[in-house]
Design a protein around this motif. Structure first.
Motif, PDB file in Angstrom:
ATOM      1  N   SER A 100       0.860  -1.185   0.000  1.00  0.00           N
ATOM      2  CA  SER A 100       0.000   0.000   0.000  1.00  0.00           C
ATOM      3  C   SER A 100       0.893   1.232   0.000  1.00  0.00           C
ATOM      4  N   GLY A 101       0.291   2.408   0.096  1.00  0.00           N
ATOM      5  CA  GLY A 101       1.083   3.626   0.020  1.00  0.00           C
ATOM      6  C   GLY A 101       2.105   3.741   1.133  1.00  0.00           C
ATOM      7  N   ASN A 102       1.757   3.294   2.356  1.00  0.00           N
ATOM      8  CA  ASN A 102       2.649   3.453   3.505  1.00  0.00           C
ATOM      9  C   ASN A 102       3.325   2.164   3.939  1.00  0.00           C
ATOM     10  N   GLY A 103       3.125   1.075   3.232  1.00  0.00           N
ATOM     11  CA  GLY A 103       3.726  -0.191   3.649  1.00  0.00           C
ATOM     12  C   GLY A 103       2.980  -1.359   3.055  1.00  0.00           C
ATOM     13  N   CYS A 104       2.445  -2.253   3.934  1.00  0.00           N
ATOM     14  CA  CYS A 104       1.747  -3.445   3.470  1.00  0.00           C
ATOM     15  C   CYS A 104       0.458  -3.651   4.255  1.00  0.00           C
TER      16      CYS A 104
ATOM     17  N   SER B 198      -2.052  -3.858   9.175  1.00  0.00           N
ATOM     18  CA  SER B 198      -1.238  -3.006   8.306  1.00  0.00           C
ATOM     19  C   SER B 198       0.033  -2.610   9.046  1.00  0.00           C
ATOM     20  N   ILE B 199       1.134  -2.543   8.297  1.00  0.00           N
ATOM     21  CA  ILE B 199       2.416  -2.170   8.896  1.00  0.00           C
ATOM     22  C   ILE B 199       3.380  -1.822   7.758  1.00  0.00           C
ATOM     23  N   ALA B 200       4.391  -1.024   8.061  1.00  0.00           N
ATOM     24  CA  ALA B 200       5.404  -0.710   7.056  1.00  0.00           C
ATOM     25  C   ALA B 200       6.220  -1.956   6.742  1.00  0.00           C
ATOM     26  N   GLY B 201       6.555  -2.139   5.473  1.00  0.00           N
ATOM     27  CA  GLY B 201       7.364  -3.286   5.103  1.00  0.00           C
ATOM     28  C   GLY B 201       7.108  -3.742   3.685  1.00  0.00           C
ATOM     29  N   GLN B 202       7.792  -4.831   3.319  1.00  0.00           N
ATOM     30  CA  GLN B 202       7.664  -5.433   1.995  1.00  0.00           C
ATOM     31  C   GLN B 202       6.995  -6.804   2.131  1.00  0.00           C
ATOM     32  N   PRO B 203       6.366  -7.317   1.071  1.00  0.00           N
ATOM     33  CA  PRO B 203       5.666  -8.611   1.165  1.00  0.00           C
ATOM     34  C   PRO B 203       6.528  -9.756   1.691  1.00  0.00           C
ATOM     35  N   ASN B 204       7.816  -9.769   1.347  1.00  0.00           N
ATOM     36  CA  ASN B 204       8.674 -10.862   1.799  1.00  0.00           C
ATOM     37  C   ASN B 204       8.957 -10.833   3.296  1.00  0.00           C
ATOM     38  N   ASP B 205       8.668  -9.689   3.954  1.00  0.00           N
ATOM     39  CA  ASP B 205       8.976  -9.561   5.384  1.00  0.00           C
ATOM     40  C   ASP B 205       8.098 -10.443   6.256  1.00  0.00           C
TER      41      ASP B 205
END
Length: 363
Positions: A237-241, A309-316
């Motif tokens: 999303s705009g701010n993370g995942c 929701s949280i900041a990060g990338q899908p692989n995290d």
């Protein structure tokens, strides 16, 4: 608690010294040393706890050169009175802390004692443990990479008069489990009649020891055999995942207890914002994980979801790990009856069944 005991011992020792000094001073017609300003009546009227605590306060202070003696007077009495209030406050604080420590430690001991004296499982003279452990690895897209399950029946006899028995096994497994009996068990008898007995019927099973009489193994990549499927869908999303994760029980006869689905989180980005959730969650900031906790998953509660929701990338958010325990085994293998070798008379027995996780990961 050790410091508290040492402090109390020191307090009692100092109290004895002060009482002795006071008695000596009274015999010689002098004021008791160390309490000028209160006067002997004030000392005798003060509580022993206050005397002890003041001694501790004085001994804990940094040592400095003694101040010149000053004549006692109202001003000093007021100051000492103020100090006495501080002492009383300190005593109250010490007492309250002591009570808190004692109550918490007593509570801990009580809980430990409760565990130790918890009602044991009803064990008959013939008792069996049926235990299964599962190791499972899935891909995040749903494919089953490997699933391996190991099971065993452990027999324990506590009375030697039940040493010569046979176990009647009911095997309703439809998944292709491979069975293997103990070398001392009559394999032909088991194959023909599903009975577990010794090769030499005149011999007895060992007494007061756990004996593995039957074990089984299942290895598969068949996705329909997965007992609990986990789908994790992180989307940027705009701010993370935004992460959507769901579970579904595929084996309706199972009842899974204390289920914990652990999702890793990126470090240093704070706590996740939880949206919808079935069950409860715990955020472990030290291990950077989100634990999705479900007390029971069964046929009445076979699916559920969590959104956060949280900041990060899908692989995290991989690998996702799952743990649970169950009192129902995965492979439907049970002991339905126990009989004596001589006369075929039935024997009372008890069974303890456990199905648990060795490793359960979605990579």
């Amino acid at each position: 608690m050790t410091q508290e005991r040492e402090a109390k011992a020191e307090m009692r020792r100092k109290a004895k010294e002060l009482q002795q000094a006071r008695r000596d001073a009274e015999r010689q017609g002098r004021k008791a040393p160390g309490f000028g300003g209160f006067g002997s009546s004030a000392v005798s009227g003060g509580s022993t706890a206050a005397m002890i605590t003041e001694t501790i306060i004085e001994t804990d202070k940094p040592k400095v050169a003694p101040a010149p003696a000053r004549p006692s007077g109202p001003s000093k009495a007021l100051k000492l009175g103020a100090k006495g209030k501080e002492v009383d406050n300190f005593v109250d604080k010490l007492k309250s802390e002591g009570e808190t420590i004692m109550s918490s430690s007593m509570g801990k001991r009580t809980s430990e004692a409760t565990k130790m004296h918890a009602p044991p499982i009803n064990m008959e003279s013939v008792h069996m443990k049926i235990e299964e452990k599962i190791t499972l690895t899935c891909g995040r897209d749903g494919g089953l990479q490997n699933m391996e399950l190991h099971g065993m029946i452990m027999l324990r006899i506590s009375d030697d008069k039940y040493g010569r028995i046979r176990l009647h096994v009911e095997n309703e497994d439809k998944k292709g489990v491979q069975l293997q009996t103990h070398p001392n068990v009559d394999k032909k008898l088991f194959t023909a009649e599903s009975l577990i007995g010794l090769k030499n019927p005149e011999k007895s099973f060992p007494v007061n020891s756990d004996v593995g009489v039957l074990k089984w193994r299942l290895q598969t990549t068949e996705e329909s055999f997965i007992p609990l499927t986990i789908n994790c869908w992180p989307s940027e999303s705009g701010n993370g995942c935004d992460v959507n994760i769901e579970y579904e029980l595929q084996e309706d006869n199972l009842e899974l207890n204390d289920v914990v689905i652990t999702i890793p989180l990126p470090s240093g980005v704070g706590a996740p914002v939880i949206g919808e959730i079935d069950g409860e969650y715990r955020h472990d900031s030290r291990r950077n994980t989100l634990e999705w906790c479900l007390p029971v998953i069964d046929a009445k509660n076979k699916s559920g979801s969590l959104e956060f929701s949280i900041a990060g990338q899908p692989n995290d958010f991989f690998p996702v790990q799952v743990s649970f325990v169950s009192k129902k085994n995965y492979c439907n293998i049970q002991v339905t009856k126990v009989t004596q070798v001589d006369g075929n008379s039935p024997v009372r027995f008890s069974t303890e069944t456990t199905f648990l996780v060795d490793k359960y990961e979605i990579l």
